[in-house]
Design a protein around this motif. Sequence first.
Motif, mmCIF file in Angstrom:
data_model
loop_
_atom_site.group_PDB
_atom_site.id
_atom_site.type_symbol
_atom_site.label_atom_id
_atom_site.label_comp_id
_atom_site.label_asym_id
_atom_site.label_seq_id
_atom_site.Cartn_x
_atom_site.Cartn_y
_atom_site.Cartn_z
ATOM 1 N N SER B 26 0.818 -1.203 0.000
ATOM 2 C CA SER B 26 0.000 0.000 0.000
ATOM 3 C C SER B 26 0.859 1.263 0.000
ATOM 4 O O SER B 26 0.532 2.248 -0.654
ATOM 5 C CB SER B 26 -0.914 0.028 1.222
ATOM 6 O OG SER B 26 -1.790 -1.066 1.205
ATOM 7 N N GLU B 27 1.943 1.217 0.753
ATOM 8 C CA GLU B 27 2.778 2.411 0.889
ATOM 9 C C GLU B 27 3.708 2.609 -0.301
ATOM 10 O O GLU B 27 3.932 3.731 -0.747
ATOM 11 C CB GLU B 27 3.620 2.324 2.172
ATOM 12 C CG GLU B 27 2.829 2.615 3.441
ATOM 13 C CD GLU B 27 3.621 2.240 4.689
ATOM 14 O OE1 GLU B 27 4.826 1.948 4.576
ATOM 15 O OE2 GLU B 27 3.019 2.228 5.789
ATOM 16 N N GLN B 28 4.252 1.499 -0.797
ATOM 17 C CA GLN B 28 5.309 1.627 -1.799
ATOM 18 C C GLN B 28 4.931 1.103 -3.171
ATOM 19 O O GLN B 28 5.631 1.356 -4.146
ATOM 20 C CB GLN B 28 6.549 0.850 -1.321
ATOM 21 C CG GLN B 28 6.946 1.163 0.097
ATOM 22 C CD GLN B 28 8.083 0.286 0.552
ATOM 23 O OE1 GLN B 28 8.252 -0.845 0.110
ATOM 24 N NE2 GLN B 28 8.897 0.814 1.449
ATOM 25 N N GLY B 29 3.848 0.359 -3.219
ATOM 26 C CA GLY B 29 3.502 -0.283 -4.476
ATOM 27 C C GLY B 29 4.057 -1.696 -4.527
ATOM 28 O O GLY B 29 4.971 -2.041 -3.773
ATOM 29 N N MET B 107 -6.981 1.115 -0.717
ATOM 30 C CA MET B 107 -7.854 1.463 -1.835
ATOM 31 C C MET B 107 -7.060 2.202 -2.911
ATOM 32 O O MET B 107 -7.158 1.902 -4.100
ATOM 33 C CB MET B 107 -8.985 2.353 -1.315
ATOM 34 C CG MET B 107 -10.107 2.573 -2.298
ATOM 35 S SD MET B 107 -10.949 1.052 -2.712
ATOM 36 C CE MET B 107 -10.778 1.014 -4.487
ATOM 37 N N ARG B 108 -6.306 3.168 -2.478
ATOM 38 C CA ARG B 108 -5.508 3.984 -3.389
ATOM 39 C C ARG B 108 -4.515 3.104 -4.158
ATOM 40 O O ARG B 108 -4.378 3.204 -5.371
ATOM 41 C CB ARG B 108 -4.741 5.021 -2.576
ATOM 42 C CG ARG B 108 -3.905 5.964 -3.389
ATOM 43 C CD ARG B 108 -2.566 6.196 -2.735
ATOM 44 N NE ARG B 108 -2.680 6.677 -1.376
ATOM 45 C CZ ARG B 108 -1.983 6.196 -0.362
ATOM 46 N NH1 ARG B 108 -1.155 5.175 -0.549
ATOM 47 N NH2 ARG B 108 -2.108 6.701 0.853
ATOM 48 N N ILE B 110 -4.672 -0.139 -4.754
ATOM 49 C CA ILE B 110 -5.360 -1.021 -5.695
ATOM 50 C C ILE B 110 -5.800 -0.261 -6.934
ATOM 51 O O ILE B 110 -5.715 -0.754 -8.054
ATOM 52 C CB ILE B 110 -6.567 -1.687 -5.018
ATOM 53 C CG1 ILE B 110 -6.069 -2.731 -4.020
ATOM 54 C CG2 ILE B 110 -7.467 -2.343 -6.052
ATOM 55 C CD1 ILE B 110 -7.110 -3.192 -3.054
ATOM 56 N N LEU B 111 -6.241 0.957 -6.722
ATOM 57 C CA LEU B 111 -6.666 1.806 -7.832
ATOM 58 C C LEU B 111 -5.542 1.941 -8.857
ATOM 59 O O LEU B 111 -5.768 1.879 -10.066
ATOM 60 C CB LEU B 111 -7.039 3.190 -7.279
ATOM 61 C CG LEU B 111 -8.102 3.973 -8.000
ATOM 62 C CD1 LEU B 111 -9.391 3.213 -8.057
ATOM 63 C CD2 LEU B 111 -8.300 5.319 -7.318
ATOM 64 N N GLY B 112 -4.343 2.114 -8.357
ATOM 65 C CA GLY B 112 -3.195 2.280 -9.254
ATOM 66 C C GLY B 112 -2.754 0.972 -9.879
ATOM 67 O O GLY B 112 -2.218 0.948 -10.983
ATOM 68 N N PHE B 114 -4.760 -1.702 -10.356
ATOM 69 C CA PHE B 114 -5.902 -2.467 -10.840
ATOM 70 C C PHE B 114 -5.775 -3.004 -12.262
ATOM 71 O O PHE B 114 -5.997 -4.180 -12.514
ATOM 72 C CB PHE B 114 -7.184 -1.643 -10.742
ATOM 73 C CG PHE B 114 -8.432 -2.444 -10.953
ATOM 74 C CD1 PHE B 114 -8.944 -3.215 -9.927
ATOM 75 C CD2 PHE B 114 -9.077 -2.446 -12.169
ATOM 76 C CE1 PHE B 114 -10.087 -3.970 -10.101
ATOM 77 C CE2 PHE B 114 -10.224 -3.204 -12.359
ATOM 78 C CZ PHE B 114 -10.722 -3.963 -11.322
ATOM 79 N N HIS B 115 -5.393 -2.140 -13.170
ATOM 80 C CA HIS B 115 -5.386 -2.539 -14.588
ATOM 81 C C HIS B 115 -4.322 -3.588 -14.888
ATOM 82 O O HIS B 115 -4.304 -4.147 -15.983
ATOM 83 C CB HIS B 115 -5.186 -1.309 -15.481
ATOM 84 C CG HIS B 115 -3.853 -0.649 -15.313
ATOM 85 N ND1 HIS B 115 -3.082 -0.260 -16.371
ATOM 86 C CD2 HIS B 115 -3.164 -0.339 -14.203
ATOM 87 C CE1 HIS B 115 -1.979 0.280 -15.913
ATOM 88 N NE2 HIS B 115 -2.007 0.254 -14.601
ATOM 89 N N ARG B 116 -3.462 -3.872 -13.919
ATOM 90 C CA ARG B 116 -2.453 -4.909 -14.127
ATOM 91 C C ARG B 116 -2.848 -6.227 -13.466
ATOM 92 O O ARG B 116 -2.128 -7.216 -13.577
ATOM 93 C CB ARG B 116 -1.101 -4.452 -13.563
ATOM 94 C CG ARG B 116 -0.442 -3.330 -14.338
ATOM 95 C CD ARG B 116 0.960 -3.040 -13.823
ATOM 96 N NE ARG B 116 0.944 -2.381 -12.521
ATOM 97 C CZ ARG B 116 0.863 -1.070 -12.353
ATOM 98 N NH1 ARG B 116 0.786 -0.292 -13.413
ATOM 99 N NH2 ARG B 116 0.859 -0.546 -11.157
#
Lengths: 199, 199
Positions: B26-29, B107-108, B110-112, B114-116
């Motif tokens: 969540s913090e770093q991706g 949430m944030r 996952i939003l980023g 999501f498309h992967r």
Amino acid sequence: MPDSHRDSGRINRRDLIIETATRLFSEQGYTATSVRQIAELVGCTEAALYYHFKDGKRALLQAVLECEMPKLTSIINGSENATSLQAAMKSIAMQMDVVGPERMAKMRWILGEFHRLSDEEKALFHESHLRMHHIIAQVLRPFVDSDEYASRLAWIFFAAGFGYGLLFWNLEMQDVANFSLHEFMETLIPLLVSRQPTP
Amino acid sequence: MPDSHRDSGRINRRDLIIETATRLFSEQGYTATSVRQIAELVGCTEAALYYHFKDGKRALLQAVLECEMPKLTSIINGSENATSLQAAMKSIAMQMDVVGPERMAKMRWILGEFHRLSDEEKALFHESHLRMHHIIAQVLRPFVDSDEYASRLAWIFFAAGFGYGLLFWNLEMQDVANFSLHEFMETLIPLLVSRQPTP
DNA sequence: GTCTATATTCGGATAGAC
DNA sequence: GTCTATCCGAATATAGAC
């Protein structure tokens, strides 16, 4: 910033690098994208890339962020001479549809990367979004009673549109729920124009 | 899924790994987070981690996504017995404030990302968000004329709240613009309750 | 279940020739 | 400005001992 002129119809390499990086960052994320990959797609070597961006990958990120932040406000095209609140909102909503997946992808990416940006980088977006909000508020202003209410309404309209875009386009809810942007706006706008300042 | 029992008050290591990974992702991706780093924070070696997740980092992602998707619907607590549309919306809005930065961060992220995600992984979220929408619609239903309109209103309310959260909390617009969630809802809700189906 | 040790690949970055 | 060649650290992942 050096002049980014074109040489014989082709954009120069520096711009091509930024363009390519923008696409890859948006699609894969910043850390997941390697300088190597960018160079390959551009058609040059990593060394060439480091010539254009002396401070490496981070400088590239900077350039990508600074670039093409402008035309966010183009969303408002033609809304300035609307004759009613309803018409003004509809006009803005139409433009939103045109934003398209390209800009939306960049928006989505930044949203995910935002909290890791530096204060200066964050400021870029704050400024850009405040400008956006301010212009919407200006378009709505003639039809409401106060600056304050125009501002609130603009935020609500902004947030709702933003939320729709992320839910239905980004999270792809359109695949599992039937609610087009058109229907969304057709329902929302009449509600938003129904009242003036707090009752 | 094996029983995730506690041994003497401490959660077992597998759960601890998932918990830690969730925070770091969540913090770093996802890509920016290394298995090494997770292992360090958990207090074990990479090898131990590969024992629990045989398929490596990707399996960990899977586990993180599947985990704790539930209580999204807890947002509606107490809204079931509201006596008016206004009260129902206010109640839901209150709960939204409680969601807090922790869930918002996930949430944030996952939003980023999501498309992967794979189709199965995406389906997890579609289901979860549809359920969320459905419950909101159910809460609003008694106060409007049709299922159809309850559904639309629920999407609008959902999207607006979602958009506010991302704009003001995620993009940190609260630092540069004065518009609290309370003010936002105080302005929005009266507008949303002002009308019934299309005029 | 957890460790040490290691294989292997890939990442960002630089030096120096052209 | 662009290349070749290379350095070095970090990444994922595995083998095998305990």
